[in-house]
Scaffold this active site. Structure first.
Site, PDB file in Angstrom:
ATOM      1  N   GLY A  12     -59.846   8.427 -61.452  1.00 33.86           N
ATOM      2  CA  GLY A  12     -60.235   8.267 -62.651  1.00 33.86           C
ATOM      3  C   GLY A  12     -62.266   9.159 -61.776  1.00 33.86           C
ATOM      4  CG  LEU A  13     -62.927  12.574 -60.338  1.00 33.19           C
ATOM      5  CD1 LEU A  13     -62.002  13.982 -60.279  1.00 33.19           C
ATOM      6  CD2 LEU A  13     -63.047  11.645 -58.922  1.00 33.19           C
ATOM      7  N   GLY A  14     -64.558  10.618 -64.383  1.00 33.91           N
ATOM      8  CA  GLY A  14     -65.456  11.077 -65.551  1.00 33.91           C
ATOM      9  C   GLY A  14     -66.343  10.911 -65.526  1.00 33.91           C
ATOM     10  CB  THR A  15     -69.288   8.106 -66.964  1.00 37.91           C
ATOM     11  OG1 THR A  15     -69.349   8.906 -68.496  1.00 37.91           O
ATOM     12  CG2 THR A  15     -70.934   8.364 -66.983  1.00 37.91           C
ATOM     13  CD  GLU A 132     -72.449  -6.604 -57.633  1.00 36.01           C
ATOM     14  OE1 GLU A 132     -72.641  -7.430 -56.719  1.00 36.01           O
ATOM     15  OE2 GLU A 132     -72.871  -6.854 -58.820  1.00 36.01           O
ATOM     16  CE  LYS A 208     -70.670  -4.579 -69.729  1.00 36.14           C
ATOM     17  NZ  LYS A 208     -71.529  -3.871 -70.453  1.00 36.14           N
ATOM     18  N   GLY A 305     -74.467   3.706 -67.099  1.00 34.90           N
ATOM     19  CA  GLY A 305     -74.116   5.158 -66.723  1.00 34.90           C
ATOM     20  C   GLY A 305     -74.020   6.045 -65.454  1.00 34.90           C
TER      21      GLY A 305
END
Ligand SMILES: NC(=O)c1ccc[n+]([C@@H]2O[C@H](COP(=O)([O-])OP(=O)(O)OC[C@H]3O[C@@H](n4cnc5c(N)ncnc54)[C@H](OP(=O)(O)O)[C@@H]3O)[C@@H](O)[C@H]2O)c1
EC number: 1.1.1.3
Length: 431
Positions: A12-15, A132, A208, A305
């Site tokens: 996975g190389l998204g955000t 984390e 979460k 982010g």
């Protein structure tokens, strides 16, 4: 552990994935000094090979299928940054563990649904499953709770766990605009997803919270027993009244030990204006743990982010590179206790209620009688503006009462002829 590089495979190389690549490229020297050996990305996987990820990947093995990356011999740790509770992300993590590889993930949906089983699989082989980044992005809440507060019995963990909702509620308050309007703008600016339901209906925060509950109380991850309410029904009117009463409305995740069991809920709450939670605005997240020896501990920061989240992912890689291990959910997975859920109807606390009432004699007396019949005592009462024969908002707050009594009273009040809409009830948390 030697001085051989830690070989990292990123699925996975998204955000977040691109953020991790950037961070590792930028902080390579610092990290090598801290852990005593280099961390090297040896393999990556995403769907679109042609997309620029901001970092040169020509010497890195590419996998179209993330599950194949998870069984690559040249990978020591698989970092899962694809997302989703099942499907490819789950298969990638399971395959990595089955092949004796440590796993780092930012995937709260996966852990909320399968956390206990995956931790059991990892620990049975002496492997790390680290997450984390899955809770509150760049804020080290898992380490804070699990390691920092290891000497305490936790009474409660609560916090703002979704930056999109917090941004929307903050904008609604500061501009006086309504929910739909602010949501549309947040989507246009890229702060909210095209399909925002996971965020605004509270599901993301609930994922979460289920993870936090497990770490705080040593219980199996129990997403099914999280009571979930989102923010769609919060109106500009309620936000305005909250301000007049000295409160802010925040979407909170709350995990609380009670004498009836553990209460887990995500819901809009009113919190006093002077509290740290109330002051946490915009996209920021905050988590407060209340425990017996350390008392209240708060962490505030960026809950999402690319680079804040990458910071949390790489902190987990540092632990693995050093060989620092701790039980996944603070207690060995095989010893996590089943969670006994406390019914929400047993909550004792204060409430805010807003009614739309046709302004005619005797109505307020009927409302007061319905509350009195359930032993609910009123703390304050507000009626602004009069428009004989038309519906006007009437707002009240209560002293401490049981939720079940509150619900019974509201059922009666909602049935009164003069009450025009379903009464709105918001829980008050006096933090
Ligand atoms: N975004 C945040 O701020 C944030 C914060 C905390 C946690 N998280 C969590 O981090 C995870 C990733 O989030 P994100 O925002 O980075 O998502 P994203 O931007 O949508 O990226 C997802 C990546 O997964 C790749 N992918 C999708 N299907 C795949 C498949 N079948 N095989 C291989 N790769 C596949 C995509 O490939 P392409 O690029 O080729 O399309 C993309 O690179 C999620 O679990 C999310 O909940 C995100």
């Amino acid at each position: 552990m030697g001085t051989a590089p830690l070989r990292v495979g990123i699925a996975g190389l998204g955000t977040v994935g691109a953020g991790v690549l950037k961070l590792l490229a930028t902080q390579g020297d610092l990290l090598a000094r801290r852990v005593g050996r280099p961390m090297v990305v040896t393999a990556v996987s995403a769907r679109d090979r042609t997309r620029d990820r901001g970092v040169d990947l020509t010497s890195v093995r590419w996998y179209d299928n993330a599950v194949d990356l998870a069984s690559d011999d040249q990978v020591d740790v698989v970092v899962e940054l694809i997302g989703g509770s099942d499907g490819i992300a789950a298969r990638t993590v399971e395959t990595a563990l089955a092949h004796g590889k440590h796993v780092v993930t930012a995937n709260k949906a996966l852990l909320a649904h399968h956390g206990t089983a995956l931790a059991t699989q990892a620990e049975a082989q002496g492997l790390t499953l680290a997450f984390e980044a899955a809770v509150a992005g760049g804020i080290p809440v898992i380490k804070g709770l699990r390691e920092g507060l290891a000497a305490n019995q936790v009474r409660e963990v609560h916090g703002i766990l979704n930056g999109t909702c917090n941004y929307i509620l903050t904008e609604m308050r500061t501009t006086g605009r309504d929910f739909g309007d602010v949501l549309a703008e947040a989507q246009a600016k890229g702060y909210a997803e095209a399909d925002p339901s996971f965020d605004i209906d509270g599901v993301d925060a609930a994922h979460k919270l289920a993870i936090l509950t497990s770490v705080a109380f040593g219980t199996r991850v129990d997403f099914a027993n999280v009571h979930v309410e989102g923010i769609r029904h919060i109106s500009a009117l309620d936000i305005d009244y909250a301000g007049q009463l000295g409160y802010r409305i925040k979407l909170l995740g709350i995990a609380r030990r009670t004498d009836k069991g553990i209460e887990q809920r995500v819901n809009p709450c009113m919190v006093p204006v002077g509290s740290l939670i109330a002051a946490t605005d915009g996209v920021f997240n905050a988590v407060v743990a209340d425990s017996d020896f350390a008392d209240k501990v708060a962490l505030v920061g960026r809950g999402a982010g690319a680079v804040p989240t990458a910071s949390a992912v790489v902190a987990d890689l540092v632990d693995i590179a050093i060989g620092r291990r701790t039980p996944t959910f603070a207690v060995p997975a095989s010893q996590l206790a089943p969670l006994t859920p406390a019914p929400l109807s047993a909550r004792r606390g204060r409430y805010y209620v807003r009614l739309m009432v046709v302004d005619r004699p005797g109505v307020i007396a009927d409302v007061a009688a319905a509350l009195r019949d359930q032993n609910v005592s009123m703390e304050s009462f507000l009626q602004r503006g009069r428009a004989p024969g038309e519906a006007v908002p009437v707002v009240l707050t209560t002293h401490d009462t049981e939720e079940v009594a509150m619900l019974r009273a509201l059922a009666v009040i909602g049935g009164l002829d003069a009450v025009q809409e379903t009464p709105r009830m918001i829980r008050i948390e006096d933090y």
